[in-house]
Scaffold this motif. Structure first.
Motif, PDB file in Angstrom:
ATOM      1  N   ASN A  46      -0.250   5.607  -8.670  1.00 34.97           N
ATOM      2  CA  ASN A  46       1.105   6.045  -9.004  1.00 34.97           C
ATOM      3  C   ASN A  46       1.498   5.406 -10.330  1.00 34.97           C
ATOM      4  O   ASN A  46       2.361   4.532 -10.394  1.00 34.97           O
ATOM      5  CB  ASN A  46       2.072   5.630  -7.878  1.00 34.97           C
ATOM      6  N   PRO A  47       0.847   5.811 -11.423  1.00 33.98           N
ATOM      7  CA  PRO A  47       1.001   5.114 -12.711  1.00 33.98           C
ATOM      8  C   PRO A  47       2.396   5.183 -13.310  1.00 33.98           C
ATOM      9  O   PRO A  47       2.738   4.345 -14.152  1.00 33.98           O
ATOM     10  CB  PRO A  47      -0.030   5.803 -13.604  1.00 33.98           C
ATOM     11  N   GLN A  48       3.218   6.140 -12.892  1.00 33.92           N
ATOM     12  CA  GLN A  48       4.551   6.275 -13.479  1.00 33.92           C
ATOM     13  C   GLN A  48       5.667   5.763 -12.565  1.00 33.92           C
ATOM     14  O   GLN A  48       6.837   5.883 -12.898  1.00 33.92           O
ATOM     15  CB  GLN A  48       4.812   7.736 -13.864  1.00 33.92           C
TER      16      GLN A  48
ATOM     17  N   GLY B 121       0.785  -1.226   0.000  1.00 38.18           N
ATOM     18  CA  GLY B 121       0.000   0.000   0.000  1.00 38.18           C
ATOM     19  C   GLY B 121       0.817   1.276   0.000  1.00 38.18           C
ATOM     20  O   GLY B 121       0.275   2.364  -0.220  1.00 38.18           O
ATOM     21  N   THR B 122       2.123   1.174   0.210  1.00 39.63           N
ATOM     22  CA  THR B 122       2.998   2.349   0.150  1.00 39.63           C
ATOM     23  C   THR B 122       3.464   2.638  -1.267  1.00 39.63           C
ATOM     24  O   THR B 122       4.083   3.677  -1.524  1.00 39.63           O
ATOM     25  CB  THR B 122       4.252   2.140   1.012  1.00 39.63           C
ATOM     26  N   GLY B 123       3.205   1.715  -2.194  1.00 37.03           N
ATOM     27  CA  GLY B 123       3.702   1.867  -3.560  1.00 37.03           C
ATOM     28  C   GLY B 123       5.099   1.312  -3.762  1.00 37.03           C
ATOM     29  O   GLY B 123       5.602   1.276  -4.889  1.00 37.03           O
ATOM     30  N   MET B 124       5.740   0.880  -2.680  1.00 37.25           N
ATOM     31  CA  MET B 124       7.102   0.375  -2.805  1.00 37.25           C
ATOM     32  C   MET B 124       7.103  -1.055  -3.326  1.00 37.25           C
ATOM     33  O   MET B 124       6.190  -1.832  -3.069  1.00 37.25           O
ATOM     34  CB  MET B 124       7.840   0.496  -1.475  1.00 37.25           C
ATOM     35  N   ALA B 125       8.126  -1.388  -4.087  1.00 39.85           N
ATOM     36  CA  ALA B 125       8.243  -2.696  -4.727  1.00 39.85           C
ATOM     37  C   ALA B 125       8.544  -3.787  -3.703  1.00 39.85           C
ATOM     38  O   ALA B 125       8.918  -3.508  -2.562  1.00 39.85           O
ATOM     39  CB  ALA B 125       9.338  -2.647  -5.786  1.00 39.85           C
ATOM     40  N   ASP B 126       8.414  -5.023  -4.125  1.00 43.35           N
ATOM     41  CA  ASP B 126       8.752  -6.145  -3.251  1.00 43.35           C
ATOM     42  C   ASP B 126      10.242  -6.160  -2.919  1.00 43.35           C
ATOM     43  O   ASP B 126      10.634  -6.506  -1.812  1.00 43.35           O
ATOM     44  CB  ASP B 126       8.399  -7.477  -3.929  1.00 43.35           C
ATOM     45  N   THR B 127      11.065  -5.791  -3.907  1.00 46.96           N
ATOM     46  CA  THR B 127      12.516  -5.974  -3.793  1.00 46.96           C
ATOM     47  C   THR B 127      13.273  -4.665  -3.960  1.00 46.96           C
ATOM     48  O   THR B 127      12.972  -3.871  -4.851  1.00 46.96           O
ATOM     49  CB  THR B 127      13.009  -6.975  -4.857  1.00 46.96           C
ATOM     50  N   GLY B 128      14.238  -4.439  -3.082  1.00 43.67           N
ATOM     51  CA  GLY B 128      15.183  -3.342  -3.221  1.00 43.67           C
ATOM     52  C   GLY B 128      16.573  -3.916  -3.452  1.00 43.67           C
ATOM     53  O   GLY B 128      16.768  -5.142  -3.418  1.00 43.67           O
ATOM     54  N   TYR B 129      17.556  -3.040  -3.649  1.00 42.73           N
ATOM     55  CA  TYR B 129      18.911  -3.490  -3.971  1.00 42.73           C
ATOM     56  C   TYR B 129      19.936  -2.739  -3.132  1.00 42.73           C
ATOM     57  O   TYR B 129      19.742  -1.572  -2.761  1.00 42.73           O
ATOM     58  CB  TYR B 129      19.204  -3.311  -5.459  1.00 42.73           C
TER      59      TYR B 129
ATOM     60  N   ASP C 243       6.932   9.413  -3.743  1.00 41.21           N
ATOM     61  CA  ASP C 243       5.843  10.292  -3.331  1.00 41.21           C
ATOM     62  C   ASP C 243       6.365  11.646  -2.866  1.00 41.21           C
ATOM     63  O   ASP C 243       6.848  11.793  -1.747  1.00 41.21           O
ATOM     64  CB  ASP C 243       5.023   9.649  -2.218  1.00 41.21           C
ATOM     65  N   TRP C 244       6.224  12.639  -3.747  1.00 37.31           N
ATOM     66  CA  TRP C 244       6.580  14.014  -3.372  1.00 37.31           C
ATOM     67  C   TRP C 244       5.365  14.939  -3.462  1.00 37.31           C
ATOM     68  O   TRP C 244       5.498  16.151  -3.343  1.00 37.31           O
ATOM     69  CB  TRP C 244       7.722  14.542  -4.249  1.00 37.31           C
ATOM     70  N   PHE C 245       4.168  14.347  -3.609  1.00 35.35           N
ATOM     71  CA  PHE C 245       2.968  15.192  -3.704  1.00 35.35           C
ATOM     72  C   PHE C 245       1.786  14.640  -2.930  1.00 35.35           C
ATOM     73  O   PHE C 245       0.723  15.250  -2.915  1.00 35.35           O
ATOM     74  CB  PHE C 245       2.565  15.402  -5.175  1.00 35.35           C
ATOM     75  N   GLY C 246       1.930  13.480  -2.256  1.00 36.96           N
ATOM     76  CA  GLY C 246       0.904  13.067  -1.319  1.00 36.96           C
ATOM     77  C   GLY C 246       0.067  11.853  -1.656  1.00 36.96           C
ATOM     78  O   GLY C 246      -0.967  11.650  -1.030  1.00 36.96           O
ATOM     79  N   TYR C 247       0.520  11.003  -2.582  1.00 39.02           N
ATOM     80  CA  TYR C 247      -0.330   9.858  -2.923  1.00 39.02           C
ATOM     81  C   TYR C 247      -0.359   8.792  -1.825  1.00 39.02           C
ATOM     82  O   TYR C 247      -1.221   7.915  -1.830  1.00 39.02           O
ATOM     83  CB  TYR C 247       0.039   9.261  -4.284  1.00 39.02           C
ATOM     84  N   THR C 248       0.575   8.853  -0.876  1.00 38.97           N
ATOM     85  CA  THR C 248       0.557   7.890   0.239  1.00 38.97           C
ATOM     86  C   THR C 248      -0.074   8.469   1.498  1.00 38.97           C
ATOM     87  O   THR C 248      -0.231   7.759   2.491  1.00 38.97           O
ATOM     88  CB  THR C 248       1.974   7.416   0.595  1.00 38.97           C
TER      89      THR C 248
END
Length: 339
Positions: free
Chosen positions: A302-304, A231-239, A308-313
């Protein structure tokens, strides 16, 4: 044992990089140096780097901002995005309003005191051919930091390179003036190839050992779900890039590199976390480089695949309590923790 685990995990991940999420495990602890954390980013990642630098100024020593606007510019409203990206002629963002907002947040304890910015070191870049985030917006970022307390001598602004909307590498990517995927380009400055990762890291940390010609470390995928829900928009995996010295126990610096919109691994593969030259500088200078990931999503909208710098979360997106801010900070804390 930790070194062996890292090598085995990284070797498997690199062998199946298009499906690296399958190899992701818990983010390891490395007992990093808590006095040497910094951030950088491109585009939405640059806005995020500004947010993180300002909100966590007590523990972040500097930031590299490539084509990004000032703190809390959108004020939680996507309708302000065009102004914040400099796309409305003759109507730049107002840095005084952003400083006032940050001052208010700090007074409530929602972000760190702005007085910490007096010791921050800031690198800002705006290409003259950028048609996504125009220079009048990036100019305001420079003004914001100075008005918020960063000494002018601590701010380096590069605004004379004929680059498009991109992170600049010595060799990889598009030609300099392009404004196109993967939003990584190569440019010649003063008859030399411009190395943006090196430029911003040295602005933050001072003179560094020259970058590695051959990497000794490893790229390690890790599970972001421990830190952030879908729900935060973050992916499953980071690096994470881990230099050999850090894996062997050195007290390494931590640098967080935020990708831009349409630039996560799901879109550009390893272009951002493996080909931007951060890792070469990290390898010879004891720097762990964290590459957190945000993917395109419908919920949140967050289609692109932007940070989040404008408040979608949520309305607290630019505060220490913001979902993505908390997640990245928890990742940094893990890297600084003892194994």
């Amino acid at each position: 044992m930790k070194a062996l685990r890292t090598i085995v995990t990284a070797a498997f991940a690199l062998a199946v990089l298009p499906h690296a999420a399958q190899a992701a495990s818990a983010l390891p602890a490395y007992a990093g140096d808590p006095t040497q954390t910094s951030v950088s980013g491109l585009s939405s990642g640059a806005f995020m780097a500004v947010q993180y630098q300002v909100a966590y100024s007590g523990s972040v020593v500097g930031a590299g901002i490539v084509a990004g606007g000032p703190y809390y510019c959108a004020a939680g409203n996507i309708l302000n995005a065009q102004i914040c990206m400099g796309q409305v002629p003759f109507v730049p963002p107002n840095p005084a309003l952003m400083v006032a907002a940050a001052t208010g947040f700090a007074s409530l304890g929602q972000i760190d005191s702005l007085s910490n910015l007096e010791r921050a070191r800031i690198y800002v870049f705006s290409g003259t051919k950028d048609t996504v985030v125009y220079q009048q917006a990036v100019d305001t970022t420079v003004s914001f930091f100075k008005e918020a307390g960063v000494p002018a001598a601590n701010v380096k602004y590069v605004n004379n390179v004929p680059a498009g909307h991109a992170f600049i590498t010595p060799a990889f990517g598009n030609v300099c003036a392009d404004n196109a995927s993967p939003y990584i380009s190569h440019c010649t400055v003063g008859k030399q190839m411009y190395d943006q990762a090196g430029a911003l890291l040295q602005q933050i940390y001072g003179a560094l050992t020259q970058p590695a010609q051959a990497l000794t470390g490893s790229i390690v995928p890790f599970d972001q779900r421990e830190f952030a829900s879908a729900g935060t928009g973050m992916a499953d995996t980071g690096y994470l890039y881990v230099p050999k010295s850090c894996d062997e126990g050195a007290a390494c610096k931590v640098h967080v590199a935020f990708h831009g919109c349409k630039q996560s691994a799901a879109v550009v593969g390893d272009d951002y976390f493996a080909k931007t030259n951060y890792n070469q500088w990290a390898d010879t200078n004891n720097i762990l480089v964290l590459y957190p990931q945000v993917n395109a999503s419908t919920v949140p909208f967050n289609p692109q695949g932007c940070w989040d710098w404008f408040g979608y979360t949520g309305t607290d997106y630019a505060l220490k309590s913001g979902a993505q801010m908390k997640a990245v900070n928890a990742m940094v804390d893990r890297l600084l923790a003892r194994p």
